[in-house]
Motif scaffolding. Structure first.
Motif, PDB file in Angstrom:
ATOM      1  N   TRP A 116      17.716  81.291  59.846  1.00 22.42           N
ATOM      2  CA  TRP A 116      17.470  81.342  61.285  1.00 22.42           C
ATOM      3  C   TRP A 116      17.037  79.990  61.855  1.00 22.42           C
ATOM      4  CZ3 TRP A 116      19.162  85.426  63.789  1.00 22.42           C
ATOM      5  CH2 TRP A 116      19.328  86.617  63.082  1.00 22.42           C
ATOM      6  N   LEU A 164      18.815  78.864  65.092  1.00 22.04           N
ATOM      7  CA  LEU A 164      18.402  79.644  66.262  1.00 22.04           C
ATOM      8  C   LEU A 164      16.988  79.245  66.702  1.00 22.04           C
ATOM      9  CD1 LEU A 164      18.981  81.833  68.322  1.00 22.04           C
ATOM     10  CD2 LEU A 164      18.183  83.517  66.664  1.00 22.04           C
ATOM     11  N   ASP A 165      16.096  79.032  65.755  1.00 25.02           N
ATOM     12  CA  ASP A 165      14.735  78.604  66.089  1.00 25.02           C
ATOM     13  C   ASP A 165      14.746  77.243  66.789  1.00 25.02           C
ATOM     14  OD1 ASP A 165      13.593  80.907  65.097  1.00 25.02           O
ATOM     15  OD2 ASP A 165      13.199  80.050  63.107  1.00 25.02           O
ATOM     16  N   ARG A 198      15.808  77.824  70.349  1.00 24.52           N
ATOM     17  CA  ARG A 198      14.699  78.413  71.099  1.00 24.52           C
ATOM     18  C   ARG A 198      13.680  77.361  71.460  1.00 24.52           C
ATOM     19  NH1 ARG A 198      13.941  83.260  67.499  1.00 24.52           N
ATOM     20  NH2 ARG A 198      15.282  84.783  68.461  1.00 24.52           N
ATOM     21  N   GLY A 199      13.398  76.487  70.521  1.00 24.77           N
ATOM     22  CA  GLY A 199      12.449  75.409  70.770  1.00 24.77           C
ATOM     23  C   GLY A 199      12.921  74.491  71.900  1.00 24.77           C
ATOM     24  N   LEU A 255      14.976  75.362  74.334  1.00 22.68           N
ATOM     25  CA  LEU A 255      14.922  76.112  75.589  1.00 22.68           C
ATOM     26  C   LEU A 255      13.477  76.196  76.108  1.00 22.68           C
ATOM     27  CD1 LEU A 255      17.395  79.059  74.922  1.00 22.68           C
ATOM     28  CD2 LEU A 255      17.655  77.211  76.575  1.00 22.68           C
ATOM     29  N   ASP A 256      12.537  76.403  75.202  1.00 26.58           N
ATOM     30  CA  ASP A 256      11.139  76.477  75.609  1.00 26.58           C
ATOM     31  C   ASP A 256      10.641  75.149  76.144  1.00 26.58           C
ATOM     32  OD1 ASP A 256      11.050  79.121  74.851  1.00 26.58           O
ATOM     33  OD2 ASP A 256      10.115  78.742  72.893  1.00 26.58           O
TER      34      ASP A 256
END
Length: 175
Positions: free
Chosen positions: A161, A164-165, A168-169, A171-172
């Motif tokens: 993953w 994907l992580d 996400r990082g 996007l955050d």
């Protein structure tokens, strides 16, 4: 009390009996659905209104019993209470599945009470009353969470993953 002696055709009646009485004389079975059971030494409470009606007897009221069973997550024993509203008809010539048998002088409430209790027992996993995370749940079943209050470290992330992580990082971070 014989049915003919019910004053004015109505009678409020209550009793507390051991669950073992609901099984019959020689049965060693338990009142059980899956892993949930009513202990044989626990009390079953019956509070009903008996009313003579044309061709039979109407019984309305409530049946209450306690049960025990395992937690769905940690398998520690839990207990609870079932309350079942009953509204049944007893007839001298009962229709199968719709009415209970009425004797010439007495009504045997045992089958009705037994069925009322069994129909209310939980048949699915019993939710754990413990707060998240359940203190009795093995660490491998808790998932990849960091639980600072328990002193357990966060589980390592699955390397599959990582991509994907990383997204996400980003996007955050507003990228």
């Amino acid at each position: 009390m014989p049915l003919r002696s019910i004053p004015d055709g109505q009678l409020e009646w209550s009793a507390t009996v051991p669950a073992s009485v609901l099984l019959g004389g020689e049965s060693r079975e338990t009142l059980r659905i899956a892993d949930v059971e009513v202990p044989l030494d626990s009390d079953v409470c019956v509070a009903v209104m008996l009313e003579l009606i044309s061709g039979g007897l109407s019984v309305t009221g409530e049946v209450t019993a306690t049960w025990t069973g395992p937690c769905a997550r940690c398998w520690l024993p839990l207990d609870g209470e079932v309350k079942s509203a009953v509204r049944e008809v007893f007839a001298a010539e009962p229709r199968e599945g719709e009415q209970y048998a009425l004797g010439p002088e007495y009504a045997d409430l045992t089958p009705m009470v037994r069925e009322a209790v069994l129909l209310e027992l939980p048949i699915e996993a019993i939710p754990c009353p413990h707060p998240e995370p359940c203190p009795n749940l093995p660490a491998e079943l808790t998932g990849p969470h960091d639980y600072p209050d328990t002193g357990r470290p966060a589980e390592p992330a699955d390397p599959r993953w990582e991509a994907l992580d990383a997204l996400r990082g980003r996007l955050d971070a507003g990228e």
